[in-house]
Design an enzyme around this catalytic site. Structure first.
Site, PDB file in Angstrom:
ATOM      1  N   ASP A 157       0.807  -1.215   0.000  1.00 42.54           N
ATOM      2  CA  ASP A 157       0.000   0.000   0.000  1.00 42.54           C
ATOM      3  C   ASP A 157       0.844   1.271   0.000  1.00 42.54           C
ATOM      4  OD1 ASP A 157       0.911  -0.502   2.586  1.00 42.54           O
ATOM      5  OD2 ASP A 157      -1.071  -1.009   3.348  1.00 42.54           O
TER       6      ASP A 157
ATOM      7  N   ASN B 294      -7.729  -2.945  14.499  1.00 49.16           N
ATOM      8  CA  ASN B 294      -9.108  -3.215  14.064  1.00 49.16           C
ATOM      9  C   ASN B 294      -9.188  -4.405  13.103  1.00 49.16           C
ATOM     10  OD1 ASN B 294      -8.077  -2.244  11.667  1.00 49.16           O
ATOM     11  ND2 ASN B 294      -9.456  -0.474  11.502  1.00 49.16           N
TER      12      ASN B 294
ATOM     13  N   HIS C 229      -7.419  -4.802  10.251  1.00 50.31           N
ATOM     14  CA  HIS C 229      -7.138  -4.570   8.828  1.00 50.31           C
ATOM     15  C   HIS C 229      -5.839  -5.246   8.410  1.00 50.31           C
ATOM     16  CE1 HIS C 229      -4.947  -0.495   9.723  1.00 50.31           C
ATOM     17  NE2 HIS C 229      -4.034  -1.426   9.512  1.00 50.31           N
TER      18      HIS C 229
ATOM     19  N   GLU D  36      -9.825  -2.143   5.218  1.00 51.23           N
ATOM     20  CA  GLU D  36     -10.412  -1.761   6.502  1.00 51.23           C
ATOM     21  C   GLU D  36     -11.725  -2.512   6.735  1.00 51.23           C
ATOM     22  OE1 GLU D  36      -8.762  -0.049   8.602  1.00 51.23           O
ATOM     23  OE2 GLU D  36      -8.231   1.972   7.939  1.00 51.23           O
TER      24      GLU D  36
HETATM   25  C1  F6R Z   1       1.310  -1.325   6.179  1.00 49.40           C
HETATM   26  C2  F6R Z   1       0.040  -2.041   6.269  1.00 49.40           C
HETATM   27  C3  F6R Z   1      -0.766  -2.028   7.513  1.00 49.40           C
HETATM   28  C4  F6R Z   1       0.032  -2.304   8.780  1.00 49.40           C
HETATM   29  C5  F6R Z   1      -0.866  -2.249  10.011  1.00 49.40           C
HETATM   30  C6  F6R Z   1      -0.075  -2.473  11.283  1.00 49.40           C
HETATM   31  O1  F6R Z   1       1.890  -1.501   4.914  1.00 49.40           O
HETATM   32  O2  F6R Z   1      -0.360  -2.620   5.314  1.00 49.40           O
HETATM   33  O3  F6R Z   1      -1.796  -2.984   7.412  1.00 49.40           O
HETATM   34  O4  F6R Z   1       0.647  -3.555   8.683  1.00 49.40           O
HETATM   35  O5  F6R Z   1      -1.487  -1.007  10.066  1.00 49.40           O
HETATM   36  O6  F6R Z   1       0.798  -1.409  11.470  1.00 49.40           O
HETATM   37  P1  F6R Z   1       1.951  -1.437  12.572  1.00 49.40           P
HETATM   38  O7  F6R Z   1       2.867  -2.528  12.182  1.00 49.40           O
HETATM   39  O8  F6R Z   1       2.604  -0.085  12.462  1.00 49.40           O
HETATM   40  O9  F6R Z   1       1.275  -1.685  13.861  1.00 49.40           O
END
Ligand code: F6R
Length: 241
Positions: free
Chosen positions: A67, A136, A138, A143
């Protein structure tokens, strides 16, 4: 799904790096699906170390990222392209031409999302997909919603995700409100998935991966349909299992 609870974040990172190393050993032009955020930083540090020690060769490796924020160009310090260069690509012998991150500043973002999907498919199947998980549930920026999208698409970030990611920005207002993300399609087609979760704030989402339910309101639960998912956890993330 294999749950592997390890003593510390460092152990998770070393373990994940060993799994990635095995994939690249078997296929020197492997396609690695990569994530950003806090979760994989230790893994990337470990991969840099292994590369310097001659234990893993990135010469022919291809990477595709999950992403990118809408509105942030690759040279913006909070963009995911910048993150990848800074945390991995600048420090290993990878050819940057073989590293792909969605374009968050394309004129036509929907077209750019469609092209990214086609590009990743044209490269082949992702050999190993690294994932973090949102509190959450995702994965990528898929999401919680009534319906989830299969292909790469533009999406709004939830208020919860914006809040969670504000820690990387000066103020919460600076966090982009939209992103371009791979959908569930490419993620689920990856041959192997490694999900990294560390910290108590991930415990609820991880608990949802261990029960007998799936829900688009907790997107990561869809991974229960995948035949090869390894979930690497520290004690805090595993505390509700
Ligand atoms: C980032 C991504 C997100 C993160 C998620 C957890 O490329 O795709 O899904 O993996 O938001 O983020 P952290 O690791 O910062 O807790």
């Amino acid at each position: 799904m294999k749950f592997n609870v390890l003593p510390s974040y460092e152990d998770i990172s070393t373990y994940a790096a060993e799994l990635v190393k095995q994939v690249v050993e078997e296929k020197n032009d492997a396609i690695l699906g990569l994530a950003t955020g806090s979760s994989p930083i230790g893994l990337y540090k470990e991969l840099i170390k292994l590369n310097k020690e001659g234990e893993i060769d990135f010469k022919n490796v291809i990477t595709v990222n999950l992403d990118e924020y809408i509105g942030l160009a690759g040279d913006h310090h909070q963009s995911y392209r910048y993150f990848m260069n800074d945390n991995l690509f600048n420090h290993v012998n990878i050819d940057k031409k073989n590293t792909y991150v969605p374009d968050g500043v394309a004129k036509d973002l929907n077209e750019s999302a469609k092209k990214y999907e086609e590009l990743v498919k044209s490269l082949g199947t992702i050999d190993v997909q690294i994932l973090g998980i949102g509190a959450n549930g995702h994965i990528g920026f898929n999401e919680p919603a009534d319906e989830l999208v299969l292909s790469t698409h533009v999406t709004d970030l939830t208020a919860e995700t914006i809040k969670a990611n504000a820690r990387f920005f000066e103020t919460e207002k600076d966090v982009p409100t939209e992103a371009i993300t791979m959908g569930l399609g490419l993620i689920m087609q990856a041959k192997k998935i490694i999900l990294i979760a560390s910290g108590e704030n991930k415990a609820e989402a991880i608990k949802a991966l261990s029960d007998d339910m799936i829900s688009t309101r907790i997107p990561a639960t869809l991974l229960k349909f995948h035949p090869d998912v390894t979930i690497l956890l520290d004690k805090e993330a595993a505390s509700l299992l």
